[in-house]
Write an enzyme that holds these catalytic residues in place. Structure first.
Site, PDB file in Angstrom:
ATOM      1  N   GLU A 145       0.803  -1.244   0.000  1.00 58.30           N
ATOM      2  CA  GLU A 145       0.000   0.000   0.000  1.00 58.30           C
ATOM      3  C   GLU A 145       0.831   1.287   0.000  1.00 58.30           C
ATOM      4  O   GLU A 145       0.585   2.192   0.805  1.00 58.30           O
ATOM      5  CB  GLU A 145      -0.988   0.001   1.188  1.00 58.30           C
ATOM      6  N   GLU A 155      -5.953 -11.006  -1.077  1.00 58.57           N
ATOM      7  CA  GLU A 155      -6.729 -10.852   0.171  1.00 58.57           C
ATOM      8  C   GLU A 155      -8.222 -10.861  -0.134  1.00 58.57           C
ATOM      9  O   GLU A 155      -8.996 -10.057   0.405  1.00 58.57           O
ATOM     10  CB  GLU A 155      -6.349  -9.531   0.865  1.00 58.57           C
TER      11      GLU A 155
HETATM   12  C1  XIL Z   1      -5.820  -6.684   8.296  1.00 62.82           C
HETATM   13  C2  XIL Z   1      -6.133  -7.904   9.121  1.00 62.82           C
HETATM   14  O1  XIL Z   1      -7.145  -8.636   8.506  1.00 62.82           O
HETATM   15  C3  XIL Z   1      -6.537  -7.521  10.492  1.00 62.82           C
HETATM   16  O2  XIL Z   1      -6.730  -8.656  11.274  1.00 62.82           O
HETATM   17  C4  XIL Z   1      -5.466  -6.625  11.087  1.00 62.82           C
HETATM   18  O3  XIL Z   1      -5.872  -6.192  12.312  1.00 62.82           O
HETATM   19  C5  XIL Z   1      -5.213  -5.431  10.193  1.00 62.82           C
HETATM   20  O4  XIL Z   1      -4.872  -5.879   8.934  1.00 62.82           O
HETATM   21  N1  XIL Z   1      -4.810  -4.759   3.767  1.00 62.82           N
HETATM   22  C6  XIL Z   1      -3.816  -5.622   4.105  1.00 62.82           C
HETATM   23  C7  XIL Z   1      -3.997  -6.558   5.215  1.00 62.82           C
HETATM   24  O5  XIL Z   1      -2.789  -5.693   3.420  1.00 62.82           O
HETATM   25  O6  XIL Z   1      -2.815  -6.831   5.901  1.00 62.82           O
HETATM   26  C8  XIL Z   1      -5.043  -6.087   6.163  1.00 62.82           C
HETATM   27  O7  XIL Z   1      -5.286  -7.101   7.102  1.00 62.82           O
HETATM   28  C9  XIL Z   1      -6.301  -5.690   5.439  1.00 62.82           C
HETATM   29  C10 XIL Z   1      -6.042  -4.602   4.472  1.00 62.82           C
END
Ligand code: XIL
Length: 464
Positions: free
Chosen positions: A263, A373
């Site tokens: 990001e 994700e």
């Molecule tokens: C999120 C997780 O799902 C949560 O459990 C944590 O508290 C915060 O991060 N983008 C990403 C992930 O790259 O690492 C994130 O995951 C969600 C958004």
């Protein structure tokens, strides 16, 4: 004379008699059409059909069908002859809609059909069972398979737990949902907590499951000691370099791929103004990739795959452009192997074309594609209070769509398609403050009881 009187009387009586017959019911009126009224006494398997009696009718013919055009009648209810104004319709299925209509009958005369009454039996229609085929089994049978990944937490990996069983049956890759980020691992300069990460990596290695590393550098996972770092910018950069080097070295040969930077672009399409940018300068993304590559090579792992990972690029073209500018730069220095598309999507967006355009930009650069994700929200506007059938089908269609987009990629661009968690109630989406998500949601493949959702069947269908 007496005879004449008798004859006259008889003739009068006969005449009278024939007069009686013309008055008695031999109607010359047409038979009225009966009026069907609402069903009553509806149960799971029956209802009472009702209608209003028609003058002069002797009986009634009733039709019951599951089609409102009565193209096919229910067995036993095709012009069933009934006297009176009601009949019990029995032997029905639960929660099914039926239609009935009625005609009046008098001798051979039959009226037109009445109005049609709709009635639904009570109960719950038994759910069509979802296809129980395991995801990775179907994927591995493809001509060009790919890893099917899931985000995990180390405490789910206990042998024999429900997670462990589902994971081993269905998935061929894992990503740590948060335990392999910098803040849990890095406890201070050069000090580490490896417990959770070791457990996750060992689990993958012991069970022949691919391990994807996520993420070396992310602005939302900076440990406190580093965000309050008081040294010079050069010293800050050295800390980051040391962290990347130590983590990559420790897991060289055990982790197949890393998200090096996560990001780095903001939603306005510019480099995100993070502590890394501020202290390390515009070249920091490239520096991080270089350090990761150098560490892997020095540890003898020349196959480590390095990914840039981001979200929301399919619908945000300025952001997409900026991400691919970074990717181009990395590619020109031969530092990147793939792009991670997070895909925290909704049942409405992005469209198929938007996803394809986005992903194809990585394909055009000969890079691997990680749908990294995946989850699909169905309540981003907080307009439902439970997962409705309609929303569940829309979600299923969206899972199917993205899996089929992924599966259609050229073999050399395939890497993994990773779902961001197991059960809906443990997803990061519901009520997420990060996302400003206003309510509950059901974004994953399994419900709270670990039962397969329609989304799971959608995933399987995307592979057809
Ligand atoms: C999120 C997780 O799902 C949560 O459990 C944590 O508290 C915060 O991060 N983008 C990403 C992930 O790259 O690492 C994130 O995951 C969600 C958004």
């Amino acid at each position: 004379m007496k005879k004449i009187i008798v004859a006259f009387f008889m003739a009068f009586a006969l005449l009278n008699c024939s007069n009686d017959e013309t008055d008695s019911p031999e109607p010359n009126n047409t038979l009225a059409v009966p009026f069907a009224s609402a069903a009553s006494s509806t149960t799971d398997t029956s209802f009472q059909a009702n209608w209003v009696l028609v003058p002069d009718a002797e009986s009634y013919l009733i039709d019951v069908s599951i089609n409102n055009n009565f193209s096919e009648m229910l067995a036993g209810y095709n012009a069933l002859l009934v006297e009176g104004n009601t009949v019990a319709v029995t032997g029905l299925s639960q929660a099914v809609t039926y239609y009935y209509r009625v005609r009046a009958k008098r001798g051979t005369e039959i009226s037109n059909n009445s109005n049609v009454i709709t009635v639904k039996t009570t109960g719950v229609q038994p759910e069509e069972p979802e296809d129980p085929t395991f995801l990775k089994v179907k994927v591995n049978a493809l001509a060009n398979p790919f890893f099917v990944g899931v985000a995990v937490k180390s405490n789910q990996l206990t042998e024999g737990s429900a997670y462990d069983t589902v994971l081993k049956n269905e998935f061929s890759s894992i990503t740590a949902e948060y335990e392999m980020k910098m803040n849990p691992i890095s406890t201070g300069s050069g000090t580490y907590n490896w417990v959770a990460t070791d457990r996750i990596v060992k689990y993958g290695n012991d069970n022949g499951i691919n391990v994807h590393g996520h993420a070396l550098v992310w602005h939302n996972a900076v440990p406190d000691w580093l965000s309050s770092f008081s040294g010079t910018d050069e010293e800050f950069a050295l800390e980051v370099k040391k962290y990347i080097t130590d983590v990559v070295t420790r897991y060289a040969g055990k982790i197949k791929s890393w998200d090096v930077v996560n990001e780095a672009v903001n939603d306005g399409g510019n480099t995100r103004n993070t502590i890394f940018l501020q202290k390390m300068g515009a070249n920091y993304v490239k520096d991080c990739f270089q350090w990761a590559r150098d560490a892997a090579n020095a540890a003898g792992d020349t196959d480590l795959l390095l990914f840039y990972n981001d979200y929301g690029t399919s619908t945000n073209i300025p952001k997409q452009n900026e991400v691919f500018a970074i990717v181009d730069d990395l590619k020109a220095s031969n530092l990147i192997d793939g792009v991670g598309f997070q895909m925290h999507n909704t049942y409405l967006s992005p469209s198929k074309a938007q996803i394809e355009t986005d992903i194809n930009r990585a394909v055009a650069k000969d890079l691997k594609v990680h749908v990294s994700e995946l989850d699909i929200q169905v309540n981003q506007n907080n307009d439902i209070s439970f997962l409705t059938d309609e929303r569940s089908l829309a979600q299923k269609a969206k899972y199917k769509e993205i899996v089929s987009i992924y599966n259609a990629l050229p073999v050399e661009n395939k890497y993994a398609l990773t779902v961001w968690g197991f059960k809906d109630n443990e997803s990061w989406i519901p009520f997420s403050t990060d996302l400003n998500h206003p309510g509950d949601d059901w974004p994953l493949l399994y419900n709270n009881k670990f039962e397969l959702k329609k989304a799971h069947t959608g995933f399987l269908e995307g592979l057809d």
